[in-house]
Design a protein around this motif. Sequence first.
Motif, PDB file in Angstrom:
ATOM      1  N   PHE A 109       0.834  -1.205   0.000  1.00  0.00           N
ATOM      2  CA  PHE A 109       0.000   0.000   0.000  1.00  0.00           C
ATOM      3  C   PHE A 109       0.869   1.255   0.000  1.00  0.00           C
ATOM      4  CE2 PHE A 109      -2.017   3.392   2.453  1.00  0.00           C
ATOM      5  CZ  PHE A 109      -3.196   3.580   1.750  1.00  0.00           C
ATOM      6  N   SER A 110       1.941   1.232   0.784  1.00  0.00           N
ATOM      7  CA  SER A 110       2.800   2.400   0.929  1.00  0.00           C
ATOM      8  C   SER A 110       3.559   2.705  -0.353  1.00  0.00           C
ATOM      9  CB  SER A 110       3.781   2.164   2.084  1.00  0.00           C
ATOM     10  OG  SER A 110       4.669   3.237   2.214  1.00  0.00           O
ATOM     11  N   ILE A 111       4.136   1.677  -0.979  1.00  0.00           N
ATOM     12  CA  ILE A 111       4.870   1.896  -2.228  1.00  0.00           C
ATOM     13  C   ILE A 111       3.930   2.423  -3.306  1.00  0.00           C
ATOM     14  CG2 ILE A 111       6.083   0.717  -4.109  1.00  0.00           C
ATOM     15  CD1 ILE A 111       7.276  -1.142  -1.977  1.00  0.00           C
ATOM     16  N   SER A 112       2.754   1.810  -3.404  1.00  0.00           N
ATOM     17  CA  SER A 112       1.789   2.185  -4.425  1.00  0.00           C
ATOM     18  C   SER A 112       1.235   3.595  -4.180  1.00  0.00           C
ATOM     19  CB  SER A 112       0.650   1.163  -4.450  1.00  0.00           C
ATOM     20  OG  SER A 112      -0.287   1.480  -5.444  1.00  0.00           O
ATOM     21  N   THR A 113       0.811   3.866  -2.958  1.00  0.00           N
ATOM     22  CA  THR A 113       0.219   5.163  -2.632  1.00  0.00           C
ATOM     23  C   THR A 113       1.267   6.267  -2.663  1.00  0.00           C
ATOM     24  OG1 THR A 113      -1.393   4.047  -1.223  1.00  0.00           O
ATOM     25  CG2 THR A 113      -1.137   6.416  -0.921  1.00  0.00           C
ATOM     26  N   GLY A 114       2.415   5.988  -2.076  1.00  0.00           N
ATOM     27  CA  GLY A 114       3.469   7.001  -2.050  1.00  0.00           C
ATOM     28  C   GLY A 114       3.934   7.399  -3.428  1.00  0.00           C
ATOM     29  N   ALA A 115       3.833   6.463  -4.384  1.00  0.00           N
ATOM     30  CA  ALA A 115       4.252   6.764  -5.754  1.00  0.00           C
ATOM     31  C   ALA A 115       3.229   7.605  -6.496  1.00  0.00           C
ATOM     32  CB  ALA A 115       4.494   5.457  -6.510  1.00  0.00           C
ATOM     33  N   MET A 116       2.018   7.781  -5.930  1.00  0.00           N
ATOM     34  CA  MET A 116       0.972   8.547  -6.610  1.00  0.00           C
ATOM     35  C   MET A 116       0.784   9.943  -6.038  1.00  0.00           C
ATOM     36  SD  MET A 116      -2.013   5.804  -7.562  1.00  0.00           S
ATOM     37  CE  MET A 116      -2.144   4.952  -6.006  1.00  0.00           C
TER      38      MET A 116
ATOM     39  N   PHE B  84      -3.244  11.012 -16.035  1.00  0.00           N
ATOM     40  CA  PHE B  84      -3.037   9.579 -15.839  1.00  0.00           C
ATOM     41  C   PHE B  84      -1.722   9.300 -15.127  1.00  0.00           C
ATOM     42  CE2 PHE B  84      -4.460   5.345 -17.119  1.00  0.00           C
ATOM     43  CZ  PHE B  84      -5.807   5.584 -17.293  1.00  0.00           C
ATOM     44  N   VAL B  85      -0.727  10.168 -15.362  1.00  0.00           N
ATOM     45  CA  VAL B  85       0.571   9.986 -14.712  1.00  0.00           C
ATOM     46  C   VAL B  85       0.431   9.994 -13.190  1.00  0.00           C
ATOM     47  CG1 VAL B  85       1.178  12.442 -14.612  1.00  0.00           C
ATOM     48  CG2 VAL B  85       2.986  10.736 -14.821  1.00  0.00           C
ATOM     49  N   SER B  86      -0.644  10.627 -12.688  1.00  0.00           N
ATOM     50  CA  SER B  86      -0.858  10.690 -11.240  1.00  0.00           C
ATOM     51  C   SER B  86      -1.146   9.322 -10.639  1.00  0.00           C
ATOM     52  CB  SER B  86      -2.029  11.630 -10.928  1.00  0.00           C
ATOM     53  OG  SER B  86      -1.852  12.887 -11.525  1.00  0.00           O
ATOM     54  N   TYR B  87      -1.604   8.387 -11.468  1.00  0.00           N
ATOM     55  CA  TYR B  87      -2.015   7.064 -10.963  1.00  0.00           C
ATOM     56  C   TYR B  87      -1.032   5.950 -11.334  1.00  0.00           C
ATOM     57  CZ  TYR B  87      -6.597   9.076  -9.887  1.00  0.00           C
ATOM     58  OH  TYR B  87      -7.614   9.821  -9.367  1.00  0.00           O
ATOM     59  N   LEU B  88       0.069   6.293 -11.983  1.00  0.00           N
ATOM     60  CA  LEU B  88       0.969   5.236 -12.435  1.00  0.00           C
ATOM     61  C   LEU B  88       1.568   4.462 -11.273  1.00  0.00           C
ATOM     62  CD1 LEU B  88       2.863   6.867 -15.440  1.00  0.00           C
ATOM     63  CD2 LEU B  88       0.622   5.765 -15.351  1.00  0.00           C
ATOM     64  N   GLY B  89       1.651   5.104 -10.117  1.00  0.00           N
ATOM     65  CA  GLY B  89       2.255   4.429  -8.968  1.00  0.00           C
ATOM     66  C   GLY B  89       1.525   3.184  -8.531  1.00  0.00           C
ATOM     67  N   VAL B  90       0.213   3.119  -8.819  1.00  0.00           N
ATOM     68  CA  VAL B  90      -0.566   1.963  -8.357  1.00  0.00           C
ATOM     69  C   VAL B  90      -0.068   0.673  -8.997  1.00  0.00           C
ATOM     70  CG1 VAL B  90      -2.386   1.979 -10.105  1.00  0.00           C
ATOM     71  CG2 VAL B  90      -2.911   1.260  -7.781  1.00  0.00           C
ATOM     72  N   THR B  91       0.570   0.773 -10.151  1.00  0.00           N
ATOM     73  CA  THR B  91       1.070  -0.427 -10.829  1.00  0.00           C
ATOM     74  C   THR B  91       2.537  -0.704 -10.526  1.00  0.00           C
ATOM     75  OG1 THR B  91       1.713   0.805 -12.816  1.00  0.00           O
ATOM     76  CG2 THR B  91      -0.534  -0.016 -12.711  1.00  0.00           C
ATOM     77  N   GLN B  92       3.203   0.220  -9.803  1.00  0.00           N
ATOM     78  CA  GLN B  92       4.633   0.025  -9.543  1.00  0.00           C
ATOM     79  C   GLN B  92       4.890  -1.220  -8.714  1.00  0.00           C
ATOM     80  OE1 GLN B  92       6.875   3.315  -8.011  1.00  0.00           O
ATOM     81  NE2 GLN B  92       6.158   4.713  -9.592  1.00  0.00           N
ATOM     82  N   ILE B  93       3.918  -1.607  -7.910  1.00  0.00           N
ATOM     83  CA  ILE B  93       4.149  -2.742  -7.018  1.00  0.00           C
ATOM     84  C   ILE B  93       4.396  -4.021  -7.814  1.00  0.00           C
ATOM     85  CG2 ILE B  93       1.738  -3.458  -6.727  1.00  0.00           C
ATOM     86  CD1 ILE B  93       4.499  -3.164  -4.042  1.00  0.00           C
ATOM     87  N   ALA B  94       3.873  -4.079  -9.054  1.00  0.00           N
ATOM     88  CA  ALA B  94       4.099  -5.273  -9.870  1.00  0.00           C
ATOM     89  C   ALA B  94       5.576  -5.486 -10.142  1.00  0.00           C
ATOM     90  CB  ALA B  94       3.330  -5.163 -11.181  1.00  0.00           C
ATOM     91  N   SER B  95       6.359  -4.410 -10.186  1.00  0.00           N
ATOM     92  CA  SER B  95       7.785  -4.549 -10.493  1.00  0.00           C
ATOM     93  C   SER B  95       8.573  -5.119  -9.326  1.00  0.00           C
ATOM     94  CB  SER B  95       8.373  -3.201 -10.918  1.00  0.00           C
ATOM     95  OG  SER B  95       8.324  -2.283  -9.854  1.00  0.00           O
ATOM     96  N   VAL B  96       8.004  -5.086  -8.115  1.00  0.00           N
ATOM     97  CA  VAL B  96       8.692  -5.661  -6.954  1.00  0.00           C
ATOM     98  C   VAL B  96       7.901  -6.839  -6.394  1.00  0.00           C
ATOM     99  CG1 VAL B  96       9.868  -3.521  -6.350  1.00  0.00           C
ATOM    100  CG2 VAL B  96       7.613  -3.973  -5.393  1.00  0.00           C
ATOM    101  N   ALA B  97       7.034  -7.444  -7.224  1.00  0.00           N
ATOM    102  CA  ALA B  97       6.161  -8.530  -6.761  1.00  0.00           C
ATOM    103  C   ALA B  97       6.950  -9.701  -6.195  1.00  0.00           C
ATOM    104  CB  ALA B  97       5.265  -9.003  -7.909  1.00  0.00           C
ATOM    105  N   GLU B  98       8.152  -9.930  -6.714  1.00  0.00           N
ATOM    106  CA  GLU B  98       8.978 -11.046  -6.238  1.00  0.00           C
ATOM    107  C   GLU B  98       9.352 -10.889  -4.773  1.00  0.00           C
ATOM    108  OE1 GLU B  98      13.279 -13.036  -7.497  1.00  0.00           O
ATOM    109  OE2 GLU B  98      12.042 -12.037  -9.002  1.00  0.00           O
ATOM    110  N   GLU B  99       9.331  -9.650  -4.256  1.00  0.00           N
ATOM    111  CA  GLU B  99       9.745  -9.381  -2.885  1.00  0.00           C
ATOM    112  C   GLU B  99       8.563  -9.248  -1.926  1.00  0.00           C
ATOM    113  OE1 GLU B  99      13.239  -6.377  -3.137  1.00  0.00           O
ATOM    114  OE2 GLU B  99      12.307  -6.421  -5.121  1.00  0.00           O
TER     115      GLU B  99
END
Length: 705
Positions: free
Chosen positions: A16-23, A204-219
Amino acid sequence: MAEHKLHKQLGLFDVFSISTGAMFSSGFFLLPGLASRFTGPSVFVAYLAAGILMLPAVFSIAEIATALPRSGGVYFFLDRSMGPLMGTIGGLGTYLALILKTSFAIVGIGAYAALFWDVPVKTVAVSATLFFLILNLKGAKEATRLQNFFVVFLILVLITFILDGTWHVIRTSPSIVPGEQGQAAPPFFSHGMGGFLTTIGFVFVSYLGVTQIASVAEEVKNPERNIPLGMILSLVVTSLIYFFGVFLMVKIIPHTALATDISPAATASKQLFQWLPGRTGIFLMAGAAIAAFASTGNAGLFASSRYPFAMSRDKLFPPMFARINRQIPIYSLLLSAGLILLFIIILSEEGIAKLASTFQLIIFALINFSVIVFRNSRIEAYDPGFKSPFYPFLQVAGILIYLVLIIYMGWGPVGFSLVIILISFLWYRMYVRKWVAREGAIYHWFALLGKSQDNNLENEFMMILKEKGLRMTDPFDQTVVVSHVFFLKENFHSLRDIHNWLVRSEEVPSLPPGDSGQTSEQYKEPDKLLFPVPGVAINSIINPAMELPKLHILINRSGLLSTRGLLTEAKQGRIDVLFVLIHPPENPKQQLRMLARLIGITEREDFLTHFLAYDSVRSVKEYLLQNEHFISLVLKKETAQSELIGRQMKDITLPEDVLVALVERKGNTFPPRGHTLLKEGDILTIIGEPKSIAALFDKYMKLKE
């Protein structure tokens, strides 16, 4: 590959933090004024519309990420769905879009700092980038601790801003849109529907952070729960705060002033927070803005560094970028930081936002198509823990919506995206094709049209399935508890002989024996056997007569079965342990997960040595149960366990989510009943939820100081 794997360290709040903080950065503190130029006062509705239109991409990414939790996120999804060419294009493009967004956010730190102190904007941005680089070099958990602090502080300030602003608007302004003094309020959609659609694409750039978590899904720990839940919570919270927060800016700041304001949140706060002394409210909002930009910059650098790492691991990038030092992809991290510094120095704020949004819209359209590809590929090991609702209508709608928004972004950003696609294509032709031979799941979909399937893809998905582990509802532990263990001294010559023996011993009465010892056709086929490690085989059978899974374990230290005729000559030997897993046909994905769990157990270090040393049914079953859901107690006098001796099972109080599955007494193993009287020397096998198991360990087994 062990040196190229990242540990699972991130929980639900980290997601939640990575996704929200990125937006929460540029989208709230910089973009509202710039975006209002295209649509006027309706800008706050455009923010809400953009959040709603993110849903197809969010649901599609959540589905694939729970099936394939791997670093690289969108790159990995496109590569495995449509092949390395699309993976190269999607990976490089998404990587650059994320780098651009991160650069935009870090520039915002300098912009807000310059409002209150006489400091150069880009000097502050460069310094912030170097700080985040040092922080990320310390590790993922260290980076997310600071991220969590930023996000909590930011959300508290923004909620206060919204509450105070709402009360201010109710008291002072009955109109929806404020006009200039002596002039009428501007039209709600100042540039018509075309301007409104342009604004949606722009923000739309304001919401791109919600998908950033997919890049660290392995962790991410427990990705099947934490990834979709974290992404959806983040999108809901962010959309609501954007909607109400930007609405207040529109209400408080006159339209012409808002259109030229690069710090609208700070401007609005000058009329709010009157209950705080002096300029405390403005400084509080500036601090929140800097925290927002810092959280986006930190999360962006963290997430973007996983793209070169994942692409290098797949040989799409030079091998140095896959190197890990102390669980940090160090060269990938340095590359990302270097590119962020470059973009900060050479690009303007509005240019960065449009370029990032346009390419991301292209990627979102492709991601929606990827879900359709994976579903139609019929790859059994594609086993998402979360499935997108309204499939395939939501995916088709998402593709069409994102293509329409791309058109309204203008030729400049579209041209930039085409240049990135061309560069990616040339990189694929000149570098990637020499090293990569795999194909995507789309070849499984179109196999009937003459395209060849990539069997390695199914093997890779099976390995991912093994690493993800079982689901809470999978009855693996229960199946092990009631499994049949045979310590045999006789040898067999074929699978048919083993099957006939099981039928004669009436251990598999539900399997059709046929006439005169004839066996099920499924049991005759050698390709039903898996050989995870030398000396071990796993046979999986689907049987319509079964209602629950059943497991048989056959052990013979002198060799149960020869692999001659079942494997190539180079791999031939003997089988000492054979697992026979019989499963009903209704849930094939569950069967795969249970098979993957068995494979993972057999791949433990010195598995065969340990397994063949056991001489009791309980020991064999406990070895298979070993994880955080299991504990074994030996009842001895003068120990904490002595309180259980001489009591019936029904009189013992245990947590509701644990079960005494087995009791071993003088070499005999049996499941206990309510009237079973526990005696000294009994060995109890207890299974249950990790927290309760840990509590039992502390009570009965932990050494007292």
